[in-house]
Design a protein around this motif. Structure first.
Motif, PDB file in Angstrom:
ATOM      1  N   VAL A   1      -0.062  -0.862  -8.529  1.00 22.74           N
ATOM      2  CA  VAL A   1      -1.457  -0.436  -8.364  1.00 22.74           C
ATOM      3  C   VAL A   1      -1.972   0.247  -9.624  1.00 22.74           C
TER       4      VAL A   1
ATOM      5  N   VAL B   1      -0.524  -2.822  -0.713  1.00 24.55           N
ATOM      6  CA  VAL B   1      -0.102  -1.453  -0.407  1.00 24.55           C
ATOM      7  C   VAL B   1       0.181  -1.296   1.085  1.00 24.55           C
TER       8      VAL B   1
ATOM      9  N   PHE C   1      -3.820   8.316  -4.326  1.00 24.89           N
ATOM     10  CA  PHE C   1      -4.511   7.075  -4.702  1.00 24.89           C
ATOM     11  C   PHE C   1      -5.247   6.476  -3.506  1.00 24.89           C
ATOM     12  N   SER C   2      -4.609   6.493  -2.342  1.00 26.14           N
ATOM     13  CA  SER C   2      -5.205   5.892  -1.145  1.00 26.14           C
ATOM     14  C   SER C   2      -6.408   6.693  -0.655  1.00 26.14           C
TER      15      SER C   2
ATOM     16  N   VAL D   1       5.429  -0.092  -5.860  1.00 23.77           N
ATOM     17  CA  VAL D   1       4.038  -0.138  -5.406  1.00 23.77           C
ATOM     18  C   VAL D   1       3.146   0.683  -6.334  1.00 23.77           C
ATOM     19  N   ALA D   2       3.599   1.883  -6.680  1.00 28.01           N
ATOM     20  CA  ALA D   2       2.807   2.750  -7.559  1.00 28.01           C
ATOM     21  C   ALA D   2       2.599   2.100  -8.924  1.00 28.01           C
TER      22      ALA D   2
ATOM     23  N   TRP E   1      -7.266   1.134   4.174  1.00 28.50           N
ATOM     24  CA  TRP E   1      -6.916   2.339   3.417  1.00 28.50           C
ATOM     25  C   TRP E   1      -6.710   3.528   4.355  1.00 28.50           C
TER      26      TRP E   1
ATOM     27  N   LEU F   1       8.480   2.462  -3.165  1.00 31.63           N
ATOM     28  CA  LEU F   1       7.234   3.167  -3.473  1.00 31.63           C
ATOM     29  C   LEU F   1       6.976   3.213  -4.980  1.00 31.63           C
TER      30      LEU F   1
ATOM     31  N   LEU G   1       0.847   7.904  -4.056  1.00 32.50           N
ATOM     32  CA  LEU G   1       0.133   6.845  -3.337  1.00 32.50           C
ATOM     33  C   LEU G   1      -0.822   7.421  -2.299  1.00 32.50           C
TER      34      LEU G   1
END
Length: 272
Positions: A240, A192, A136-137, A236-237, A85, A233, A133
């Motif tokens: 997740v 991710v 989120f990360s 990916v978003a 992360w 992206l 992201l």
């Protein structure tokens, strides 16, 4: 046992000792001549069984988590997920900074400054999703560190709390919330990480001659890279977000089920 996850049995031992004392007192009341005291003793005994049932159910759920780990479900431990992360956060910060630097340098050239707005438009989706992201990360990085340092303690306390009637509803939520965070963090980090390292746009300030014909071609490619990165992206978003929602829903359902299972069991026993 999962590497990062060890139950502190001291907390459960204290709770179990309280149950034993409660059962002993219930048996004492059940042997008294007064019908009222005997009824109180039976009620207390059922409550003790209920407390023990909650604890056993939660331990069984944890054993299931361990069994899942043994069959190589791809969920990384918090210690490893934390490192990944951190890499993701650094990559996204550099990506967002690259977009900003290109816009800045185009503005400084004066001649090509109107194109800064074009870059901004092309980068709109990529920038927004990268920022999401990044948030989120960073959240996952903090929560992963928290679970790594305090997760086992919170789960141990949560199991022990199931033996206390007034705190029983909190215990399962405490246990499954920790497990949910670990599952989201360790289960999504690989995906991710692999995705953000597939981003194509990259700009280092000062290496492009804005007056050359070659710059125009590079600039066009950068626009396409920004658009494609935005699509990637977005995927990916979405993944997740959906994965997190599913895990949270399952954790909430498991917590509620753990809270109601023993109640149902004891009600059935009392009705016999």
């Amino acid at each position: 046992m999962i590497e990062w996850f060890t139950i502190n049995w001291q907390w459960y031992g204290i709770a179990f000792a309280a149950i034993v004392i409660e059962v002993a007192y219930a048996l004492y009341l059940m042997n008294l001549p007064s019908p009222e005291k005997r009824s109180q003793g039976y009620s207390l005994l059922f409550e003790s069984i209920e407390s023990l049932g909650h604890g056993i159910l939660l331990l069984g759920a944890i054993a299931g988590i361990e069994a899942a780990a043994l069959v190589n479900i791809n969920i990384l431990p918090p210690g490893t997920a934390e490192v990944y992360w951190d890499l993701i956060v650094r990559k996204l910060v550099n990506y967002l900074l690259s977009i900003a630097l290109l816009e800045r340098d185009l503005t400084l050239t004066v001649i090509f400054s109107p194109l800064a707005g074009t870059v901004s438009s092309a980068a709109m989706l990529a920038r927004f999703m990268a920022q999401f992201l990044l948030y989120f990360s960073v959240a996952m990085l903090f929560l992963t560190k928290f679970v790594e340092n305090y997760g086992s303690l919170l789960v141990s306390i949560g199991i022990a709390m199931t033996s206390v009637k007034r705190l029983r509803s909190i215990g399962p939520y405490l246990v499954f919330s920790v497990l949910a965070i670990a599952a989201i963090s360790g289960g999504t980090v690989h995906y991710v990480l692999d995705s953000v390292y597939q981003l194509k746009f990259n700009y280092t300030s000062g290496i492009i001659d804005v007056f050359s014909e070659a710059f125009k071609q590079v600039f066009t490619n950068r626009l396409m890279d920004l658009v494609n990165d935005g699509k990637l992206l977005s995927e990916v978003a979405t993944v997740v977000a959906v994965a997190s929602a599913i895990v949270i829903a399952l954790a909430a359902a498991a917590s509620r089920a753990a809270g109601g299972f023993a109640d149902t069991f004891v009600s059935r026993v009392r009705g016999i």
